[in-house]
Design an enzyme around this catalytic site. Structure first.
Site, PDB file in Angstrom:
ATOM      1  N   PRO A   1       3.320 -24.532 -92.724  1.00 38.31           N
ATOM      2  CA  PRO A   1       3.805 -23.366 -92.365  1.00 38.31           C
ATOM      3  C   PRO A   1       3.405 -22.559 -91.124  1.00 38.31           C
ATOM      4  O   PRO A   1       2.237 -22.559 -90.836  1.00 38.31           O
ATOM      5  CB  PRO A   1       3.440 -22.516 -93.798  1.00 38.31           C
ATOM      6  CG  PRO A   1       3.288 -23.645 -94.693  1.00 38.31           C
ATOM      7  CD  PRO A   1       2.882 -24.726 -93.828  1.00 38.31           C
ATOM      8  N   CYS A   2       4.328 -21.966 -90.429  1.00 37.96           N
ATOM      9  CA  CYS A   2       4.082 -21.715 -89.028  1.00 37.96           C
ATOM     10  C   CYS A   2       4.116 -20.142 -88.717  1.00 37.96           C
ATOM     11  O   CYS A   2       3.891 -19.725 -87.759  1.00 37.96           O
ATOM     12  CB  CYS A   2       5.225 -22.308 -88.146  1.00 37.96           C
ATOM     13  SG  CYS A   2       6.929 -21.517 -88.662  1.00 37.96           S
ATOM     14  N   GLN A   3       4.289 -19.439 -89.870  1.00 37.74           N
ATOM     15  CA  GLN A   3       4.277 -18.112 -89.648  1.00 37.74           C
ATOM     16  C   GLN A   3       2.989 -17.328 -88.885  1.00 37.74           C
ATOM     17  O   GLN A   3       3.418 -16.559 -88.042  1.00 37.74           O
ATOM     18  CB  GLN A   3       4.534 -17.134 -91.042  1.00 37.74           C
ATOM     19  CG  GLN A   3       5.731 -17.620 -91.782  1.00 37.74           C
ATOM     20  CD  GLN A   3       5.871 -18.581 -92.650  1.00 37.74           C
ATOM     21  OE1 GLN A   3       5.107 -19.538 -92.374  1.00 37.74           O
ATOM     22  NE2 GLN A   3       6.682 -18.797 -93.415  1.00 37.74           N
TER      23      GLN A   3
ATOM     24  N   PHE B   1       1.278 -18.695 -86.627  1.00 41.40           N
ATOM     25  CA  PHE B   1       1.264 -18.946 -85.180  1.00 41.40           C
ATOM     26  C   PHE B   1       2.568 -18.382 -84.513  1.00 41.40           C
ATOM     27  O   PHE B   1       2.454 -18.339 -83.076  1.00 41.40           O
ATOM     28  CB  PHE B   1       1.610 -20.487 -85.305  1.00 41.40           C
ATOM     29  CG  PHE B   1       0.205 -21.303 -85.834  1.00 41.40           C
ATOM     30  CD1 PHE B   1      -0.888 -21.341 -85.477  1.00 41.40           C
ATOM     31  CD2 PHE B   1       0.856 -22.187 -86.929  1.00 41.40           C
ATOM     32  CE1 PHE B   1      -1.960 -21.769 -86.350  1.00 41.40           C
ATOM     33  CE2 PHE B   1      -0.228 -22.714 -87.678  1.00 41.40           C
ATOM     34  CZ  PHE B   1      -1.555 -22.487 -87.313  1.00 41.40           C
ATOM     35  N   SER B   2       3.656 -18.084 -85.178  1.00 37.45           N
ATOM     36  CA  SER B   2       4.833 -17.641 -84.345  1.00 37.45           C
ATOM     37  C   SER B   2       4.925 -16.614 -83.605  1.00 37.45           C
ATOM     38  O   SER B   2       4.321 -15.600 -83.919  1.00 37.45           O
ATOM     39  CB  SER B   2       6.113 -17.345 -85.533  1.00 37.45           C
ATOM     40  OG  SER B   2       7.191 -17.129 -84.880  1.00 37.45           O
TER      41      SER B   2
END
Length: 412
Positions: A91-93, A95-96
């Site tokens: 899950p990238c939230q 890092f976004s």
């Protein structure tokens, strides 16, 4: 000989679908969200053409990577030396760059679960996908956060005996009608024959060399970008018959009565394969209020298409929302996100349907999305409705191109 992979953080199955289409065989896929797992299972696990071998010791249910490591580590150990590829998109939230970029976001730690799994099964190849922000250091949180996660991961994998390659990759290079730049990491075990095969090149050099032929095999132009209109013009509503939505758990929504056009774009012909003229699912149209339709109409008439609305235009239109992009019909789309109102149709005053988003992500029309379409604020943290499933996915067409290149390296 079968070349087998495990998919961690698999979501609704975009990465797995691409790997399966490229010739890999899945062992299993790990996804903790029930909504996303329902879609994954329906399309890739329980279908007649199921892509997974699925071990007896692992239940076919939503599962977190933490549960996998805590409850099934001994079973994972039995796979050591038997798994060719470990793939995943943590899950990238956290890092976004479009989000808060919180170094303490607990989802950031899921990358460590990926590394722990690598340590247990030591596959020949690794594939990790994430957002561009994965390569940026956090601006807050102290000295420990000044090193980008991409560097931390690369160093950890090198210590485990891997040669690591990484690069930003554009989805549009592979015929996906969307720019969507993503961080892709490929790692190969030290002394693996694939490294000798590469010589002084990288897997990304090989991927780039393979791409024109890959696109040609898909019936797509080798160089020309796939535009938004190429992807979704047959889903426009003008002149269509409206019917009650066929797959919504909320009454009162409409969808178009789909009929294949007499002339399809090459991309539409590609995504329509396997449906035999049938209608795809997830065609539900939004029920916009009159004021919203009026605002969207003004945007389409007065704002540049293909660009996020400027501060001046947002102020002029009285909009507080930071990111709204009206699509340009003859260009690739902006990145599809989990928020339905980030993107507007190019000539109709509305947001896109789930299916239109899925087309732009390169999902085939036979792939059915399940669960609710959207979620209210109270359940937003735990649910994964269809719009979110599509927005979080790896474009299958890009995943297939990468999968073909990895398979080329894996074979003797």
């Amino acid at each position: 000989m079968e070349f087998q992979y495990i998919d961690l953080f698999s979501g609704c199955g975009g990465l797995s679908l691409g790997l399966l289409n490229s010739g890999w065989k899945g062992i299993c896929a790990v996804e903790k969200n029930p909504d996303a797992f329902l879609t994954l299972s329906h399309n890739l696990i329980t279908r007649d053409e199921a892509g997974y071998l699925w071990p007896d010791w692992l239940p076919q249910k939503p599962l977190s990577t933490g549960e996998l490591l805590n409850d099934y580590s001994s079973h994972l150990s039995s796979l050591k030396g038997k798994v060719t590829l470990l793939a995943g998109g943590p899950p990238c939230q956290g890092f976004s760059t479009a989000g808060k970029r919180d170094p303490n976001d607990p989802r950031n730690q899921l990358v460590r679960d990926y590394i722990k799994t690598v340590e247990i099964i030591l596959p020949r190849f690794l594939l990790l996908e994430n957002v561009r922000g994965f390569t940026h250091a956090f601006s807050k949180g102290g000295e420990a956060n000044k090193i980008p996660y991409s560097v931390i991961v690369a160093q950890s994998l090198e210590q485990l005996g891997y040669v690591v390659f990484h690069q930003m990759v554009k989805s549009s290079d592979f015929g996906v009608p969307q720019l969507r730049q993503r961080f892709i990491l490929i790692a190969i075990k030290n002394n693996d024959p694939a490294l000798k095969k590469l010589g002084d090149k990288t897997p990304f050099d090989l991927l780039a060399a393979n791409t024109p032929l890959f696109r040609k095999r898909k019936g797509l132009p080798p160089k020309k970008e796939t535009t938004v209109k190429d992807a979704i013009s047959d889903l426009e509503t003008e002149g269509k018959t409206y019917i009650d939505c066929q797959d919504s758990n909320v009454s009162g929504f409409k969808q178009i009565k789909y009929a294949p056009p007499k002339t399809m774009s090459k991309y539409q012909a590609f995504v329509r394969k396997g449906l035999n003229g049938d209608s795809p699912n997830s065609l539900r149209l939004a029920r916009h209020r009159p004021a919203t339709i009026e605002k969207f109409t003004k945007i389409l008439k007065s704002c540049p298409k293909g660009h996020c609305l400027s501060v001046e235009n947002r102020e002029r239109l009285g909009m507080k929302k930071q990111a709204t992009t009206p699509l340009h019909p003859h260009k690739v789309s902006a990145t599809i996100t989990t928020l339905p109102d980030d993107i507007l149709h190019y000539n109709e005053p509305r947001i896109l349907t789930v299916r239109e988003n899925a087309r732009i992500q390169s999902f085939p029309d036979w792939f059915e999305f399940l669960g609710s379409y959207t979620t209210g604020s109270t359940a937003r943290k735990t649910s994964c409705p269809r719009y979110t499933q599509v927005g979080n996915a790896v474009p299958p067409l890009m995943a297939e191109a990468i999968g073909e290149t990895l398979l080329q390296l894996a074979k003797d």
